[in-house]
Design a protein around this motif. Structure first.
Motif, PDB file in Angstrom:
ATOM      1  N   PRO A  93       0.892  -1.386  -0.014  1.00 56.64           N
ATOM      2  CA  PRO A  93       0.043   0.029  -0.082  1.00 56.64           C
ATOM      3  C   PRO A  93       0.821   1.246   0.078  1.00 56.64           C
ATOM      4  O   PRO A  93       0.373   2.017  -0.362  1.00 56.64           O
ATOM      5  CB  PRO A  93      -0.823  -0.071   1.264  1.00 56.64           C
ATOM      6  CG  PRO A  93      -0.819  -1.693   1.811  1.00 56.64           C
ATOM      7  CD  PRO A  93       0.608  -2.046   1.111  1.00 56.64           C
ATOM      8  N   THR A  94       2.148   1.206   0.492  1.00 55.14           N
ATOM      9  CA  THR A  94       2.968   2.432   0.548  1.00 55.14           C
ATOM     10  C   THR A  94       3.540   2.872  -0.831  1.00 55.14           C
ATOM     11  O   THR A  94       4.141   3.695  -0.979  1.00 55.14           O
ATOM     12  CB  THR A  94       4.112   2.156   1.721  1.00 55.14           C
ATOM     13  OG1 THR A  94       4.974   1.199   1.382  1.00 55.14           O
ATOM     14  CG2 THR A  94       3.276   2.098   3.301  1.00 55.14           C
ATOM     15  N   VAL A  95       3.598   1.764  -1.630  1.00 55.46           N
ATOM     16  CA  VAL A  95       4.177   1.959  -2.966  1.00 55.46           C
ATOM     17  C   VAL A  95       3.516   2.582  -4.003  1.00 55.46           C
ATOM     18  O   VAL A  95       2.217   2.292  -4.278  1.00 55.46           O
ATOM     19  CB  VAL A  95       4.914   0.643  -3.406  1.00 55.46           C
ATOM     20  CG1 VAL A  95       5.319   0.651  -4.884  1.00 55.46           C
ATOM     21  CG2 VAL A  95       5.747  -0.316  -2.678  1.00 55.46           C
ATOM     22  N   ALA A 252       7.608   6.030   4.955  1.00 56.10           N
ATOM     23  CA  ALA A 252       7.671   4.571   4.932  1.00 56.10           C
ATOM     24  C   ALA A 252       8.868   3.996   4.293  1.00 56.10           C
ATOM     25  O   ALA A 252       8.902   2.676   4.178  1.00 56.10           O
ATOM     26  CB  ALA A 252       6.411   4.085   3.945  1.00 56.10           C
ATOM     27  N   THR A 253       9.874   4.702   4.016  1.00 55.24           N
ATOM     28  CA  THR A 253      11.057   4.085   3.451  1.00 55.24           C
ATOM     29  C   THR A 253      11.750   3.174   4.178  1.00 55.24           C
ATOM     30  O   THR A 253      11.966   2.017   3.635  1.00 55.24           O
ATOM     31  CB  THR A 253      12.112   5.328   2.954  1.00 55.24           C
ATOM     32  OG1 THR A 253      11.267   6.196   2.162  1.00 55.24           O
ATOM     33  CG2 THR A 253      13.227   4.836   2.355  1.00 55.24           C
ATOM     34  N   ARG A 255      10.679   1.491   6.705  1.00 60.94           N
ATOM     35  CA  ARG A 255      10.101   0.125   6.947  1.00 60.94           C
ATOM     36  C   ARG A 255       9.854  -0.918   5.780  1.00 60.94           C
ATOM     37  O   ARG A 255      10.253  -1.852   6.100  1.00 60.94           O
ATOM     38  CB  ARG A 255       8.473   0.629   7.235  1.00 60.94           C
ATOM     39  CG  ARG A 255       7.361  -0.571   7.765  1.00 60.94           C
ATOM     40  CD  ARG A 255       5.929  -0.031   7.623  1.00 60.94           C
ATOM     41  NE  ARG A 255       5.552   0.110   6.313  1.00 60.94           N
ATOM     42  CZ  ARG A 255       5.270  -0.915   5.430  1.00 60.94           C
ATOM     43  NH1 ARG A 255       5.492  -2.203   5.866  1.00 60.94           N
ATOM     44  NH2 ARG A 255       5.202  -0.657   3.930  1.00 60.94           N
ATOM     45  N   LEU A 256       9.772  -0.059   4.685  1.00 51.15           N
ATOM     46  CA  LEU A 256       9.816  -1.028   3.578  1.00 51.15           C
ATOM     47  C   LEU A 256      10.974  -1.546   3.264  1.00 51.15           C
ATOM     48  O   LEU A 256      11.280  -2.731   2.893  1.00 51.15           O
ATOM     49  CB  LEU A 256       9.220  -0.262   2.326  1.00 51.15           C
ATOM     50  CG  LEU A 256       9.070  -1.073   0.958  1.00 51.15           C
ATOM     51  CD1 LEU A 256       8.053  -1.945   1.262  1.00 51.15           C
ATOM     52  CD2 LEU A 256       8.625  -0.226  -0.184  1.00 51.15           C
ATOM     53  N   GLN A 257      12.026  -0.859   3.298  1.00 46.17           N
ATOM     54  CA  GLN A 257      13.497  -1.393   3.382  1.00 46.17           C
ATOM     55  C   GLN A 257      13.705  -2.428   4.147  1.00 46.17           C
ATOM     56  O   GLN A 257      14.254  -3.538   3.832  1.00 46.17           O
ATOM     57  CB  GLN A 257      14.399  -0.284   3.456  1.00 46.17           C
ATOM     58  CG  GLN A 257      15.908  -0.672   3.464  1.00 46.17           C
ATOM     59  CD  GLN A 257      16.816   0.491   3.725  1.00 46.17           C
ATOM     60  OE1 GLN A 257      16.776   1.302   4.631  1.00 46.17           O
ATOM     61  NE2 GLN A 257      18.096   0.684   3.176  1.00 46.17           N
ATOM     62  N   ARG A 258      13.146  -2.384   5.411  1.00 43.37           N
ATOM     63  CA  ARG A 258      13.377  -3.506   6.380  1.00 43.37           C
ATOM     64  C   ARG A 258      12.629  -4.695   6.118  1.00 43.37           C
ATOM     65  O   ARG A 258      12.956  -5.800   6.027  1.00 43.37           O
ATOM     66  CB  ARG A 258      12.963  -3.036   7.614  1.00 43.37           C
ATOM     67  CG  ARG A 258      13.306  -4.161   8.885  1.00 43.37           C
ATOM     68  CD  ARG A 258      13.176  -3.792  10.192  1.00 43.37           C
ATOM     69  NE  ARG A 258      11.696  -3.418  10.374  1.00 43.37           N
ATOM     70  CZ  ARG A 258      11.282  -1.974  10.542  1.00 43.37           C
ATOM     71  NH1 ARG A 258      12.351  -0.911  10.376  1.00 43.37           N
ATOM     72  NH2 ARG A 258       9.919  -1.431  10.720  1.00 43.37           N
ATOM     73  N   LEU A 259      11.557  -4.432   5.651  1.00 35.31           N
ATOM     74  CA  LEU A 259      10.586  -5.670   5.105  1.00 35.31           C
ATOM     75  C   LEU A 259      11.214  -6.243   3.712  1.00 35.31           C
ATOM     76  O   LEU A 259      11.177  -7.552   3.538  1.00 35.31           O
ATOM     77  CB  LEU A 259       9.326  -4.910   4.703  1.00 35.31           C
ATOM     78  CG  LEU A 259       8.057  -6.044   4.201  1.00 35.31           C
ATOM     79  CD1 LEU A 259       6.834  -5.507   4.524  1.00 35.31           C
ATOM     80  CD2 LEU A 259       8.239  -6.085   2.515  1.00 35.31           C
ATOM     81  N   ILE A 260      11.758  -5.503   2.936  1.00 35.15           N
ATOM     82  CA  ILE A 260      12.301  -6.172   1.849  1.00 35.15           C
ATOM     83  C   ILE A 260      13.641  -7.077   2.234  1.00 35.15           C
ATOM     84  O   ILE A 260      13.802  -8.004   1.536  1.00 35.15           O
ATOM     85  CB  ILE A 260      12.854  -5.155   0.704  1.00 35.15           C
ATOM     86  CG1 ILE A 260      11.549  -4.536   0.208  1.00 35.15           C
ATOM     87  CG2 ILE A 260      13.517  -5.735  -0.324  1.00 35.15           C
ATOM     88  CD1 ILE A 260      11.575  -3.230  -0.682  1.00 35.15           C
ATOM     89  N   ASN A 261      14.602  -6.317   3.122  1.00 38.69           N
ATOM     90  CA  ASN A 261      15.808  -7.247   3.586  1.00 38.69           C
ATOM     91  C   ASN A 261      15.278  -8.276   4.135  1.00 38.69           C
ATOM     92  O   ASN A 261      16.418  -9.153   4.163  1.00 38.69           O
ATOM     93  CB  ASN A 261      16.700  -6.099   3.967  1.00 38.69           C
ATOM     94  CG  ASN A 261      17.190  -4.845   3.447  1.00 38.69           C
ATOM     95  OD1 ASN A 261      17.258  -5.184   2.146  1.00 38.69           O
ATOM     96  ND2 ASN A 261      17.446  -3.868   3.995  1.00 38.69           N
ATOM     97  N   GLU A 262      14.268  -8.438   4.775  1.00 39.98           N
ATOM     98  CA  GLU A 262      13.874  -9.709   5.463  1.00 39.98           C
ATOM     99  C   GLU A 262      12.910 -10.451   4.725  1.00 39.98           C
ATOM    100  O   GLU A 262      12.480 -11.416   5.470  1.00 39.98           O
ATOM    101  CB  GLU A 262      13.341  -9.302   6.813  1.00 39.98           C
ATOM    102  CG  GLU A 262      14.408  -8.607   7.749  1.00 39.98           C
ATOM    103  CD  GLU A 262      13.666  -8.028   9.172  1.00 39.98           C
ATOM    104  OE1 GLU A 262      12.648  -8.080   9.172  1.00 39.98           O
ATOM    105  OE2 GLU A 262      14.425  -7.368   9.925  1.00 39.98           O
TER     106      GLU A 262
END
Length: 420
Positions: A93-95, A252-253, A255-262
């Motif tokens: 939703p943040t993209v 949201a940068t 948060r999304l970066q952490r989500l992608i890295n994990e």
């Protein structure tokens, strides 16, 4: 007569030597400030290679490696990203938008970049500059290609011309896709970024090139798929190399970066372009510091020439000093005259150097923009440039102490009579 007026007349009496000294310092100052201006603009151009993109996502590796192959088209990815993963992250939703990048092919040493029309809608460079067409338009057909300004200039290509792409990134490839030629639909204006040396085609075009390839091996003779037959096949990509991400809110940068890295399904890496560019600049920016050091040495050589000119003239001017003493000048006045001369050379050299620099900038600005894609800003000197000029004037005064002290001692020793 005031000391200041007397000093000016003394310099005017030696106007040829004074003019040559000022010109030598001016050239040195123009070189130093010019190198500094180019250094700053080159760094700004480098760090603005990609703008407005919040994250770059690729297979897990180092951030610099991801930046090199996804933005600068140098090297190769350690792995690809599945289409499902790309679409899953794009649906967050943040993209706001994503731009896919697929690498692997080339044309006469220029990288072929598979992407979609989002590249022309959302890609930004140099702050907020979009990709602009010098000729033609974006690709619309399966076998359309958009080329950068350097590709068009160096290879002499125009819109409507056919080109053949090749597998791999070598200058000369033995695995050419000559059965599926592409037509140039558009030529981009020069950007000063790697886009100038890229050939953009659609993701479906990338798939069409390799539809009869299996596991990276060329097609078996007799089992090839023609260009026309490829149009009727499903050409949705199974994987891409990387993709750029633009968010609705930069909050949201991280948060999304952490989500992608994990991300559990694939080993991914998401980097902030600005941070990665700064890290890369620290590695490649050593040359510009060395160039600035060389320019500083040139300034030192100019100031040394000033010192030499003043020292050389001292013996010739001992009669002048004696006459000044005879009309009431003190040794301190002689000291002031020599220090003022050094100050005059430095100030006049800085002023003339700035005039020379801005004249060159007016001439070089359109040439640098057209040939290199480097925008040279014509603006008032910044704080660092002012600091450089103050340092030059201070250095001139320090060097001027040597002839001033020598003249001071000579005037004390000679008195009113010249001693040889």
């Amino acid at each position: 007569m005031s000391l200041l007026k007397l000093a000016c007349r003394s310099i005017l009496n030696r106007r040829i030597t004074a003019l040559l000294t000022v010109v030598s310092i001016a050239i040195s100052v123009a070189l130093l400030l010019g190198v500094e201006r180019i250094r700053v603009e080159a760094k700004n151009s480098f760090t603005n290679t990609i703008s407005g993109t919040d994250l770059i996502v690729g297979a897990r590796s180092s951030g610099i490696n991801l930046l090199l192959y996804s933005v600068f088209h140098i090297g190769d990815a350690t792995n690809n990203i599945s289409r499902e993963t790309w679409e899953d992250i794009a649906s967050d939703p943040t993209v706001d938008w994503t731009i896919p990048v697929s690498l692997g092919d080339s044309h006469r040493g220029y990288r072929v970049v598979g992407t979609n029309t989002a590249m022309f809608e959302h890609f930004r460079h140099a702050g907020d500059q979009p990709l602009v067409f010098a000729n033609g338009k974006a690709f619309s057909d399966l076998y359309d290609a958009v080329i950068g300004a350097d590709v068009a200039t160096e290879l002499g290509y125009t819109t409507g011309q056919s080109i053949t792409l090749a597998h791999g990134v070598e200058m000369v490839s033995l695995q050419s896709h000559d059965d599926k030629p592409f037509r140039i639909s558009g030529i981009l204006q020069r950007t000063g970024t790697p886009m100038d040396r890229a050939i953009l085609i659609s993701l479906q075009g990338i798939e069409a090139l390799h539809v009869d390839w299996h596991n990276g091996a060329p097609p078996i003779p007799g089992l090839t798929v023609s260009a026309d037959k490829a149009r009727n096949l499903s050409l949705e990509p199974e994987a891409i190399t990387a993709f750029y991400v633009g968010l609705k809110s930069r909050m949201a940068t991280f948060r999304l970066q952490r989500l992608i890295n994990e991300y559990p399904q694939e080993a991914l890496l998401a980097v902030l372009p600005g941070v990665a560019l700064q890290q890369l600049w620290q590695l490649v920016g050593v040359a510009e510091k060395a160039l600035l050091g060389v320019a500083a040495l040139v300034v030192l050589a100019g100031l040394t020439g000033m010192l030499t000119a003043i020292l050389t003239s001292l013996n010739e001017r001992r009669r002048e000093m004696a006459i000044l003493r005879s009309v009431g000048a003190r040794p301190g006045h002689i000291f002031f005259l020599l220090m003022f001369e050094s100050l005059f050379y430095a100030l006049a050299g800085c002023l003339l150097g700035n005039l020379l620099l801005y004249g060159l900038l007016f001439v070089a600005q359109p040439l640098a923009q057209g040939w290199l894609g480097l925008h040279l800003t014509i603006s008032l000197p910044g704080l660092f440039e002012l600091g450089l000029m103050i340092a030059i004037i201070t250095a001139a005064l320090l060097l001027g102490l040597f002839p001033a002290l020598r003249a001071y001692r000579n005037s004390l020793a000679d008195g009113l009579t010249i001693r040889v």
